[in-house]
Structure formats: C-alpha cells, structure tokens
Design a protein around this motif. Sequence first.
Motif, PDB file in Angstrom:
ATOM      1  N   GLU A 156      67.284 -59.295 -28.130  1.00  0.00           N
ATOM      2  CA  GLU A 156      68.029 -58.735 -26.998  1.00  0.00           C
ATOM      3  C   GLU A 156      69.531 -58.931 -27.174  1.00  0.00           C
ATOM      4  N   ARG A 157      69.929 -60.141 -27.564  1.00  0.00           N
ATOM      5  CA  ARG A 157      71.359 -60.431 -27.768  1.00  0.00           C
ATOM      6  C   ARG A 157      71.947 -59.568 -28.877  1.00  0.00           C
ATOM      7  N   GLU A 158      71.218 -59.510 -29.997  1.00  0.00           N
ATOM      8  CA  GLU A 158      71.727 -58.753 -31.139  1.00  0.00           C
ATOM      9  C   GLU A 158      71.757 -57.251 -30.848  1.00  0.00           C
ATOM     10  N   ALA A 159      70.795 -56.745 -30.088  1.00  0.00           N
ATOM     11  CA  ALA A 159      70.793 -55.329 -29.719  1.00  0.00           C
ATOM     12  C   ALA A 159      71.987 -55.015 -28.822  1.00  0.00           C
ATOM     13  N   ALA A 160      72.283 -55.913 -27.896  1.00  0.00           N
ATOM     14  CA  ALA A 160      73.443 -55.718 -27.024  1.00  0.00           C
ATOM     15  C   ALA A 160      74.740 -55.761 -27.837  1.00  0.00           C
ATOM     16  N   LYS A 161      74.809 -56.673 -28.774  1.00  0.00           N
ATOM     17  CA  LYS A 161      75.997 -56.791 -29.618  1.00  0.00           C
ATOM     18  C   LYS A 161      76.173 -55.541 -30.483  1.00  0.00           C
ATOM     19  N   THR A 162      75.061 -55.021 -31.013  1.00  0.00           N
ATOM     20  CA  THR A 162      75.117 -53.798 -31.823  1.00  0.00           C
ATOM     21  C   THR A 162      75.578 -52.617 -30.994  1.00  0.00           C
ATOM     22  N   ALA A 163      75.040 -52.495 -29.788  1.00  0.00           N
ATOM     23  CA  ALA A 163      75.444 -51.400 -28.896  1.00  0.00           C
ATOM     24  C   ALA A 163      76.921 -51.506 -28.534  1.00  0.00           C
ATOM     25  N   GLU A 164      77.378 -52.720 -28.311  1.00  0.00           N
ATOM     26  CA  GLU A 164      78.789 -52.949 -27.995  1.00  0.00           C
ATOM     27  C   GLU A 164      79.682 -52.541 -29.166  1.00  0.00           C
ATOM     28  N   MET A 165      79.257 -52.910 -30.374  1.00  0.00           N
ATOM     29  CA  MET A 165      80.038 -52.556 -31.569  1.00  0.00           C
ATOM     30  C   MET A 165      80.081 -51.039 -31.757  1.00  0.00           C
ATOM     31  N   LYS A 166      78.958 -50.366 -31.499  1.00  0.00           N
ATOM     32  CA  LYS A 166      78.931 -48.905 -31.617  1.00  0.00           C
ATOM     33  C   LYS A 166      79.852 -48.272 -30.581  1.00  0.00           C
ATOM     34  N   GLY A 167      79.845 -48.834 -29.376  1.00  0.00           N
ATOM     35  CA  GLY A 167      80.686 -48.316 -28.302  1.00  0.00           C
ATOM     36  C   GLY A 167      82.171 -48.477 -28.593  1.00  0.00           C
ATOM     37  N   LYS A 168      82.532 -49.551 -29.246  1.00  0.00           N
ATOM     38  CA  LYS A 168      83.935 -49.803 -29.569  1.00  0.00           C
ATOM     39  C   LYS A 168      84.382 -49.061 -30.815  1.00  0.00           C
ATOM     40  N   GLY A 169      83.426 -48.508 -31.550  1.00  0.00           N
ATOM     41  CA  GLY A 169      83.783 -47.824 -32.796  1.00  0.00           C
ATOM     42  C   GLY A 169      84.216 -48.804 -33.866  1.00  0.00           C
ATOM     43  N   SER A 170      83.447 -49.859 -34.029  1.00  0.00           N
ATOM     44  CA  SER A 170      83.763 -50.898 -35.012  1.00  0.00           C
ATOM     45  C   SER A 170      83.688 -50.350 -36.437  1.00  0.00           C
ATOM     46  N   ASP A 171      84.213 -51.130 -37.352  1.00  0.00           N
ATOM     47  CA  ASP A 171      84.189 -50.793 -38.770  1.00  0.00           C
ATOM     48  C   ASP A 171      82.750 -50.521 -39.209  1.00  0.00           C
ATOM     49  N   PRO A 172      82.506 -49.436 -39.951  1.00  0.00           N
ATOM     50  CA  PRO A 172      81.143 -49.103 -40.377  1.00  0.00           C
ATOM     51  C   PRO A 172      80.449 -50.221 -41.165  1.00  0.00           C
ATOM     52  N   GLU A 222      73.531 -54.341 -37.810  1.00  0.00           N
ATOM     53  CA  GLU A 222      72.224 -53.677 -37.755  1.00  0.00           C
ATOM     54  C   GLU A 222      71.206 -54.389 -38.642  1.00  0.00           C
ATOM     55  N   ASN A 223      71.656 -54.911 -39.774  1.00  0.00           N
ATOM     56  CA  ASN A 223      70.775 -55.688 -40.651  1.00  0.00           C
ATOM     57  C   ASN A 223      70.320 -56.981 -39.966  1.00  0.00           C
ATOM     58  N   VAL A 224      71.234 -57.629 -39.260  1.00  0.00           N
ATOM     59  CA  VAL A 224      70.896 -58.855 -38.531  1.00  0.00           C
ATOM     60  C   VAL A 224      69.846 -58.534 -37.462  1.00  0.00           C
ATOM     61  N   LEU A 225      70.053 -57.434 -36.761  1.00  0.00           N
ATOM     62  CA  LEU A 225      69.105 -57.017 -35.722  1.00  0.00           C
ATOM     63  C   LEU A 225      67.727 -56.717 -36.327  1.00  0.00           C
ATOM     64  N   GLU A 239      66.409 -57.921 -39.083  1.00  0.00           N
ATOM     65  CA  GLU A 239      65.776 -59.170 -39.503  1.00  0.00           C
ATOM     66  C   GLU A 239      65.180 -59.917 -38.314  1.00  0.00           C
ATOM     67  N   SER A 240      65.903 -59.907 -37.199  1.00  0.00           N
ATOM     68  CA  SER A 240      65.392 -60.571 -35.999  1.00  0.00           C
ATOM     69  C   SER A 240      64.123 -59.877 -35.503  1.00  0.00           C
ATOM     70  N   ARG A 241      64.122 -58.554 -35.551  1.00  0.00           N
ATOM     71  CA  ARG A 241      62.944 -57.805 -35.101  1.00  0.00           C
ATOM     72  C   ARG A 241      61.735 -58.058 -36.003  1.00  0.00           C
ATOM     73  N   MET A 242      61.963 -58.282 -37.286  1.00  0.00           N
ATOM     74  CA  MET A 242      60.856 -58.530 -38.216  1.00  0.00           C
ATOM     75  C   MET A 242      60.167 -59.868 -37.939  1.00  0.00           C
ATOM     76  N   MET A 243      60.863 -60.791 -37.319  1.00  0.00           N
ATOM     77  CA  MET A 243      60.292 -62.107 -37.083  1.00  0.00           C
ATOM     78  C   MET A 243      59.271 -62.108 -35.947  1.00  0.00           C
ATOM     79  N   ILE A 244      59.353 -61.157 -35.044  1.00  0.00           N
ATOM     80  CA  ILE A 244      58.434 -61.131 -33.901  1.00  0.00           C
ATOM     81  C   ILE A 244      56.992 -60.884 -34.349  1.00  0.00           C
ATOM     82  N   PRO A 245      56.712 -59.854 -35.177  1.00  0.00           N
ATOM     83  CA  PRO A 245      55.326 -59.685 -35.629  1.00  0.00           C
ATOM     84  C   PRO A 245      54.827 -60.879 -36.457  1.00  0.00           C
TER      85      PRO A 245
END
Length: 113
Positions: free
Chosen positions: A29-45, A52-55, A57-63
Amino acid sequence: MATLRNLKIKTSSCKRIVKELHSYEKEVEREAAKTAEMKGKGSDPYDLKQQENVLAESRMMIPDCHKRLEAALAGLKVTLVELEESDRKEGLEIKDARSTITEFAQLFQATDA
C-alpha cells in the motif's frame, strides 16, 4: 512424536508468518501510494522505474507468504492431531493451537471470497 513444545513452536510460526503477511500488505500500500505520487509529479523516468521495481518485489512476497502460511498451518494441524490421538486434549498450548487454526482458516476464507 509430537510434543507440546513442537505444537507451541508451530503455533508461533503461523502467527509470525501472518504478521509478516500483514507487514507486506501494508508495504505494498505504501509503495503503491509512493509510485502514484511519483507519477503525478512527473518524476524522472529512471527513478519511477526503480520505484515500480520495488513495488513489484513487495507484491511478489504476498503469494510467497500465503504458501508458507498454508504449509505451516498444515504442519500445525498434523501436530495437533497427533497430540490429540495421544490423549492430550487439554492445555493452554492446545487451546492456542486450535484458536490459531480457526482464526487463520477464516483468514483464508476471507481471502478466497
């Protein structure tokens, strides 16, 4: 031969894995919010791609946690049955194991629904 000590260890393992699972869910949840925030600000690609890679990896740990919890819960059930068959039907550890199995079985039912 199942012992109360083994039962207590397996019960604690299940509880630890559930805590870990909840921790990963919060992290996603935290990383998804951070990713959305970065996309909204137009951060460096490049930075956005790293986030997105961090997000991912976090999602892979749940299964992975779900699989480990299923295995730990199965082991706990086997140990509890062995103890009950050896005429050990009462005690704090046994009550704790039963409540843990019931609680986490409901968690799986809620996840599957």
